[in-house]
Write a protein that holds these residues in place. Structure first.
Motif, short mmCIF file in Angstrom:
data_model
loop_
_atom_site.label_atom_id
_atom_site.label_comp_id
_atom_site.label_asym_id
_atom_site.label_seq_id
_atom_site.Cartn_x
_atom_site.Cartn_y
_atom_site.Cartn_z
N GLU A 1 0.69 -1.15 0.05
CA GLU A 1 -0.13 -0.30 0.01
C GLU A 1 0.99 1.17 0.05
OE1 GLU A 1 -3.05 -0.26 -0.41
OE2 GLU A 1 -3.29 -2.48 -0.12
N HIS A 2 0.38 2.41 -0.53
CA HIS A 2 1.08 3.65 -0.49
C HIS A 2 0.56 4.73 0.13
CE1 HIS A 2 -1.10 4.07 -4.01
NE2 HIS A 2 -0.59 5.32 -4.05
N LEU A 3 1.36 5.61 0.54
CA LEU A 3 0.87 7.00 0.82
C LEU A 3 1.99 8.19 0.13
CD1 LEU A 3 1.10 5.00 3.70
CD2 LEU A 3 -0.51 6.79 4.32
N LEU A 4 1.45 9.31 0.19
CA LEU A 4 2.32 10.31 -0.25
C LEU A 4 3.32 10.77 0.96
CD1 LEU A 4 0.35 12.56 -2.80
CD2 LEU A 4 2.12 10.95 -3.40
N LEU A 5 4.44 10.64 0.76
CA LEU A 5 5.32 11.11 1.72
C LEU A 5 5.15 12.74 2.11
CD1 LEU A 5 7.83 10.74 3.70
CD2 LEU A 5 9.21 11.55 1.65
N SER A 6 4.75 13.71 1.12
CA SER A 6 4.58 15.01 1.66
C SER A 6 3.18 14.97 2.46
CB SER A 6 4.70 15.91 0.47
OG SER A 6 3.71 15.34 -0.60
N LYS A 7 2.27 14.21 1.93
CA LYS A 7 0.99 14.26 2.75
C LYS A 7 1.10 13.88 4.17
CE LYS A 7 -2.72 13.46 0.57
NZ LYS A 7 -3.89 12.44 0.07
N VAL A 8 1.85 12.77 4.54
CA VAL A 8 2.05 12.38 5.85
C VAL A 8 3.11 13.22 6.54
CG1 VAL A 8 3.61 10.47 7.44
CG2 VAL A 8 2.29 9.83 5.27
N GLN A 9 4.19 13.94 6.03
CA GLN A 9 4.65 14.94 6.76
C GLN A 9 3.77 16.23 7.05
OE1 GLN A 9 7.64 15.70 3.45
NE2 GLN A 9 9.06 14.41 4.59
N ARG A 10 2.86 16.46 6.25
CA ARG A 10 1.98 17.57 6.71
C ARG A 10 1.05 17.22 7.76
NH1 ARG A 10 0.57 21.70 1.82
NH2 ARG A 10 2.92 21.96 1.23
N GLU A 11 0.19 15.86 7.83
CA GLU A 11 -0.61 15.44 8.68
C GLU A 11 -0.18 14.98 10.00
OE1 GLU A 11 -3.97 14.39 5.20
OE2 GLU A 11 -2.93 12.58 6.34
N TYR A 12 1.07 14.29 9.99
CA TYR A 12 1.35 13.80 11.16
C TYR A 12 1.90 14.75 12.33
CZ TYR A 12 4.03 10.95 14.36
OH TYR A 12 4.51 10.23 15.83
N ARG A 13 1.40 14.85 13.23
CA ARG A 13 1.61 15.98 14.46
C ARG A 13 2.50 15.23 15.49
NH1 ARG A 13 -4.40 18.85 14.86
NH2 ARG A 13 -4.40 19.59 12.69
N GLY A 14 3.08 14.40 15.32
CA GLY A 14 3.93 13.65 16.43
C GLY A 14 5.33 14.56 16.37
N ASP A 15 6.40 14.34 17.04
CA ASP A 15 7.61 14.97 17.18
C ASP A 15 8.60 14.24 16.47
OD1 ASP A 15 7.84 13.51 19.26
OD2 ASP A 15 8.25 14.74 20.46
N ASP A 16 8.30 12.83 15.91
CA ASP A 16 9.43 12.04 15.84
C ASP A 16 9.17 11.34 14.60
OD1 ASP A 16 12.04 10.97 15.45
OD2 ASP A 16 11.73 9.47 17.25
N LEU A 17 8.73 11.93 13.42
CA LEU A 17 8.31 11.09 12.17
C LEU A 17 9.59 10.29 11.62
CD1 LEU A 17 6.31 10.39 9.75
CD2 LEU A 17 7.23 12.89 8.77
N GLU A 18 10.66 10.80 11.48
CA GLU A 18 11.92 10.20 11.05
C GLU A 18 12.08 9.00 11.91
OE1 GLU A 18 13.22 10.53 8.32
OE2 GLU A 18 11.84 12.25 7.70
N GLY A 19 11.96 9.07 13.26
CA GLY A 19 12.12 8.02 14.16
C GLY A 19 11.13 6.68 13.86
N GLU A 20 9.72 7.13 13.72
CA GLU A 20 8.72 6.20 13.53
C GLU A 20 9.15 5.41 12.10
OE1 GLU A 20 7.02 5.43 15.61
OE2 GLU A 20 6.40 7.17 16.88
N LEU A 21 9.32 6.31 11.01
CA LEU A 21 9.74 5.75 9.83
C LEU A 21 10.83 4.78 9.79
CD1 LEU A 21 9.31 8.78 7.46
CD2 LEU A 21 7.65 6.89 7.83
N GLU A 22 11.72 4.98 10.53
CA GLU A 22 13.15 4.35 10.66
C GLU A 22 13.04 2.98 11.54
OE1 GLU A 22 16.94 3.09 10.00
OE2 GLU A 22 15.92 4.88 9.06
#
Length: 343
Positions: A261-282
């Protein structure tokens, strides 16, 4: 806007709290200090003195006489929980010839209240130009903090706010059973126990869709592995993954094939309000649940996040999302709670 008075008040209050814990420890004859405590006061003194003190014990375990040193300013400091006359004299006695060549000013910082009167070994005091004015306590640090310029005062406030809780924990007193009020073990999130079905319902679902019966044993093994993989993820990461599935894009991906399944990276970056997006992705990338493709834009268009089930079972990888949707199980339940019991 935070004011000078606010900064000073918070710093002074925290010094008072630390002093209370030190008194309690000293009453129980607990005089040892941890490296974390020494490092806190190193950083505190660096701001107060405008110094570059280093922890000498980090280079050599139990450096004789001194704990902190700044050769450029020629300052050597002993940090002790109890700056008694005996401790001060002992510190002076332990100063080595090498230390005396590096440092011209010696300070004893006691975390207890200063004695009203000290009887210092006079030959040693003369040898090192030491006076009782160089015996400091936490009240001394608080007074010196008051005189700082506003930028340094704010830096000190930030240090105290960020680290004093850890120092208080380091200074805790154990109970009669040797147990401390704060346990490092209790700071770890408890891992969820996954619930896994026998695979029969999922196998029937796959057979109805494809007309071919899957390998039930392989399905069972794949579900058990998926349950364990989900359980190893932190709870917030599982919930983050569940939300990725809920907000997945409709239609085919330009970058990912079947089973993704897929999502636009830019959309996730705008919608996610947590403080560690890169950590979750990693974390999810490392566990095999996720890939990011096209971070450098190319002819395929916008970068995408691809999500999948890391498994050797093609059926589970391809039909997982359809099964959850058609059975109305909910990704928050299946992934967020590691609940595969309906499979």
């Amino acid at each position: 806007m935070l004011t000078r008075g606010y900064f000073i008040g918070e710093i002074v209050d925290e010094m008072a709290n630390l002093a209370g814990q030190v008194r309690m420890r000293n009453a129980l004859h607990l005089f040892d200090l941890t490296v974390a405590t020494e490092n806190f006061f190193r950083d505190f003194l660096n701001i107060v003195l405008g110094a570059s003190l280093k922890n000498l014990n980090a280079e050599r375990s139990n450096e004789p006489g001194l704990d902190l040193g700044d050769e450029s300013m020629a300052i050597g400091i002993q940090v002790t929980s109890s700056a008694t006359t005996a401790k001060v004299n002992h510190t002076l006695e332990k100063i080595t010839a090498d230390q005396a060549s590096k440092y011209k000013r010696f300070i004893v910082l006691g975390l207890n209240k200063r004695q009203q009167k000290y009887v210092i070994d006079q030959p040693l005091a003369t040898k090192y130009s030491f006076t009782t004015d160089e015996i400091w306590d936490l009240d001394t640090l608080a007074r010196k903090a008051i005189d700082l310029q506003i930028d340094d005062l704010q830096a000190l406030f930030n240090l105290v706010r960020s680290n004093s809780a850890r120092v208080r924990i380091e200074l805790e007193v154990p109970d009669e059973n040797g147990m401390y009020p704060t346990s490092g073990y209790e700071m770890w999130e408890q891992r969820v126990k996954p619930k896994v079905g026998d695979g029969a319902a999922f196998s029937r679902f796959v057979e109805e869709r494809s007309g071919d019966a899957p390998d039930g044993e392989l399905i069972q093994k794949a579900l058990n592995k998926l349950g364990k993989d989900l359980a190893r993820l932190p709870r917030l990461t599982r919930e983050f993954l569940a939300m990725l599935y809920e907000r997945r894009e409709r239609g085919r991906s330009r970058r990912f094939g079947d089973g993704w399944e897929h999502l636009l990276l830019s959309k996730v970056q705008r919608e996610y309000r947590g403080d560690d997006l890169e950590g979750e992705l990693e974390i999810l990338r490392h566990a095999g649940f996720l890939e990011v493709n096209g971070e450098d834009k190319d002819e395929l268009g916008a970068p995408e996040i691809g999500i999948t089930i890391p498994t050797k079972s093609d059926e589970l990888q391809i039909d997982f999302v359809c099964f959850v949707d058609e059975m109305k199980l909910g990704f928050r339940n299946v992934i967020g709670s590691a609940n595969l019991s309906a499979f």
